[in-house]
Each structure stands twice: as structure tokens, then as C-alpha cells.
Scaffold this motif. Structure first.
Motif, PDB file in Angstrom:
ATOM      1  N   GLU A  23     -19.291   9.866 -27.707  1.00  0.00           N
ATOM      2  CA  GLU A  23     -18.465   9.023 -26.836  1.00  0.00           C
ATOM      3  C   GLU A  23     -17.582   9.890 -25.942  1.00  0.00           C
ATOM      4  O   GLU A  23     -17.423   9.607 -24.751  1.00  0.00           O
ATOM      5  N   LEU A  24     -17.007  10.939 -26.527  1.00  0.00           N
ATOM      6  CA  LEU A  24     -16.158  11.848 -25.762  1.00  0.00           C
ATOM      7  C   LEU A  24     -16.971  12.546 -24.676  1.00  0.00           C
ATOM      8  O   LEU A  24     -16.529  12.629 -23.525  1.00  0.00           O
ATOM      9  N   ASN A  88     -11.740  19.478 -29.810  1.00  0.00           N
ATOM     10  CA  ASN A  88     -11.790  18.082 -29.366  1.00  0.00           C
ATOM     11  C   ASN A  88     -10.587  17.325 -29.890  1.00  0.00           C
ATOM     12  O   ASN A  88     -10.184  17.523 -31.030  1.00  0.00           O
ATOM     13  N   LEU A  89     -10.062  16.455 -29.057  1.00  0.00           N
ATOM     14  CA  LEU A  89      -9.083  15.459 -29.482  1.00  0.00           C
ATOM     15  C   LEU A  89      -9.547  14.156 -28.860  1.00  0.00           C
ATOM     16  O   LEU A  89      -9.640  14.053 -27.636  1.00  0.00           O
ATOM     17  N   PHE A  90      -9.904  13.190 -29.707  1.00  0.00           N
ATOM     18  CA  PHE A  90     -10.467  11.937 -29.223  1.00  0.00           C
ATOM     19  C   PHE A  90      -9.803  10.769 -29.924  1.00  0.00           C
ATOM     20  O   PHE A  90      -9.623  10.778 -31.139  1.00  0.00           O
ATOM     21  N   VAL A  91      -9.448   9.758 -29.122  1.00  0.00           N
ATOM     22  CA  VAL A  91      -8.966   8.473 -29.641  1.00  0.00           C
ATOM     23  C   VAL A  91      -9.771   7.393 -28.920  1.00  0.00           C
ATOM     24  O   VAL A  91      -9.934   7.456 -27.697  1.00  0.00           O
ATOM     25  N   ALA A  92     -10.274   6.437 -29.672  1.00  0.00           N
ATOM     26  CA  ALA A  92     -11.056   5.347 -29.079  1.00  0.00           C
ATOM     27  C   ALA A  92     -10.264   4.716 -27.942  1.00  0.00           C
ATOM     28  O   ALA A  92      -9.049   4.503 -28.057  1.00  0.00           O
ATOM     29  N   PRO A  93     -10.931   4.431 -26.819  1.00  0.00           N
ATOM     30  CA  PRO A  93     -10.232   3.918 -25.628  1.00  0.00           C
ATOM     31  C   PRO A  93      -9.316   2.727 -25.907  1.00  0.00           C
ATOM     32  O   PRO A  93      -8.198   2.670 -25.389  1.00  0.00           O
ATOM     33  N   GLU A  94      -9.751   1.810 -26.727  1.00  0.00           N
ATOM     34  CA  GLU A  94      -8.940   0.612 -27.004  1.00  0.00           C
ATOM     35  C   GLU A  94      -7.731   0.898 -27.893  1.00  0.00           C
ATOM     36  O   GLU A  94      -6.854   0.048 -28.045  1.00  0.00           O
ATOM     37  N   LYS A  95      -7.650   2.108 -28.452  1.00  0.00           N
ATOM     38  CA  LYS A  95      -6.530   2.473 -29.333  1.00  0.00           C
ATOM     39  C   LYS A  95      -5.590   3.485 -28.685  1.00  0.00           C
ATOM     40  O   LYS A  95      -4.619   3.917 -29.308  1.00  0.00           O
ATOM     41  N   ARG A  96      -5.858   3.867 -27.458  1.00  0.00           N
ATOM     42  CA  ARG A  96      -5.009   4.854 -26.765  1.00  0.00           C
ATOM     43  C   ARG A  96      -3.666   4.244 -26.402  1.00  0.00           C
ATOM     44  O   ARG A  96      -3.530   3.044 -26.257  1.00  0.00           O
ATOM     45  N   GLY A  97      -2.664   5.114 -26.265  1.00  0.00           N
ATOM     46  CA  GLY A  97      -1.328   4.661 -25.894  1.00  0.00           C
ATOM     47  C   GLY A  97      -0.514   4.144 -27.062  1.00  0.00           C
ATOM     48  O   GLY A  97       0.540   3.549 -26.869  1.00  0.00           O
ATOM     49  N   LYS A  98      -0.971   4.387 -28.289  1.00  0.00           N
ATOM     50  CA  LYS A  98      -0.271   3.907 -29.489  1.00  0.00           C
ATOM     51  C   LYS A  98       0.301   5.049 -30.326  1.00  0.00           C
ATOM     52  O   LYS A  98       0.690   4.852 -31.464  1.00  0.00           O
TER      53      LYS A  98
END
Length: 164
Positions: A23-24, A88-98
């Protein structure tokens, strides 16, 4: 109460880590860049450290989906000494900003400091302004801008060409 939990990755997490890695790569506009496979990630698990983020928002679910990860390892340079390389640093798009990415980076930083590292090295795409702002807000220095350094790689198959 936090809606996520960060822990060290386990072997059984590798398939989900690989999914997030793909995904990244797609997000970074490099879907074919991933040369690793779940098998190589599993085989080489002792060569890198990986933190994963479990989604706790489903309450009592026994299978907590993974929504992010940070993969990193240490290296040594003659000038800087020991450094942590954040691969790599990855956060699922719908969980970003938290605050998940911030917590991941904080945990990587604490581990780096505990292991005697002098800093964290990160390779980020210049077009990814969100990532660049995230790292700069935390004190990162853009070495390309400030020192005109360039990151280069020599694929091993190129080595054969030089030997001939």
C-alpha cells in the motif's frame, strides 16, 4: 482511552506488514519497487526492527487489524557513529491525523536513543510534502537542501558489468 496499540511485530504479522508495504509503495507511486516478499521479510526478521499498530476501535475483537507500522534498523558511519535508519513509516489513510505516526516515530526515537544512536536517517520523496512537513516539525534537516548530498545505490547486478 487510546483506539490503537503499538507493539513489536511478531512473525505472524509479516503478511499484514507486507500488505501495508505494498500500500505504501502504491501511495509513493512506485508499486513495482517492492523486491521483498513475505518469505524474505520473515527470513530476515532478525535484521530489522518493526513496530506494528493494532486498531482497538472494534472493542473486544480478538483479531485486531493492523493499521500501521514502522520498520527500522541501525547502521554505523565513520562520521556520525551509530544511526537508526527509518525504512518505512506507514499509517492507513483513514487513520492518519490521529497521532499514530507521531507515536510510532517517538517509539523509534526512544529505541534509537536507548541503543546509543546519534540520530535517525530517513529517505523521503521530495514531492511528499505531508511527510516532509511531519519530519521537519520533529527537527529533521533536509540534507539534500542543506548539504547538496544525493542518495545513490549500486544494484549488485551492476557490479557484474564493472567487473568485465
Amino acid at each position: 482511552m487510546s483506539q490503537f496499540n503499538i507493539r513489536e511485530a511478531r512473525e505472524q504479522d509479516v503478511d499484514n506488514i507486507f500488505r501495508m508495504l505494498k500500500e505504501l509503495a502504491a501511495y509513493l507511486k512506485e508499486p513495482d519497487a517492492v523486491k521483498s516478499t513475505p518469505e524474505t521479510l520473515r527470513r530476515d526478521l532478525q535484521l530489522y526492527k518493526c513496530l506494528v499498530v493494532e486498531d482497538l476501535s472494534n472493542g473486544e475483537s480478538s483479531t485486531k487489524p493492523l493499521i500501521g507500522y514502522a520498520a527500522y534498523s541501525d547502521k554505523f558511519t565513520m562520521c556520525d557513529g551509530r544511526l537508526t535508519v527509518l525504512d518505512n513509516l506507514f499509517v492507513a489513510p483513514e487513520k492518519r491525523g490521529k497521532g499514530i505516526g507521531t507515536r510510532l516515530l517517538d517509539m523509534v526515537s526512544k529505541d534509537a536513543a536507548a541503543n546509543g544512536c546519534n540520530g535517525i536517517e530517513i529517505l523521503a520523496h521530495g514531492w511528499n510534502s505531508r511527510a516532509m512537513a511531519f519530519y521537519k516539525k520533529r527537527g529533521a534537516i533536509d540534507v539534500t537542501e542543506n548539504k547538496d548530498w544525493h542518495y545513490v545505490q549500486i544494484p549488485l547486478k551492476s557490479q557484474t558489468k564493472m567487473d568485465n
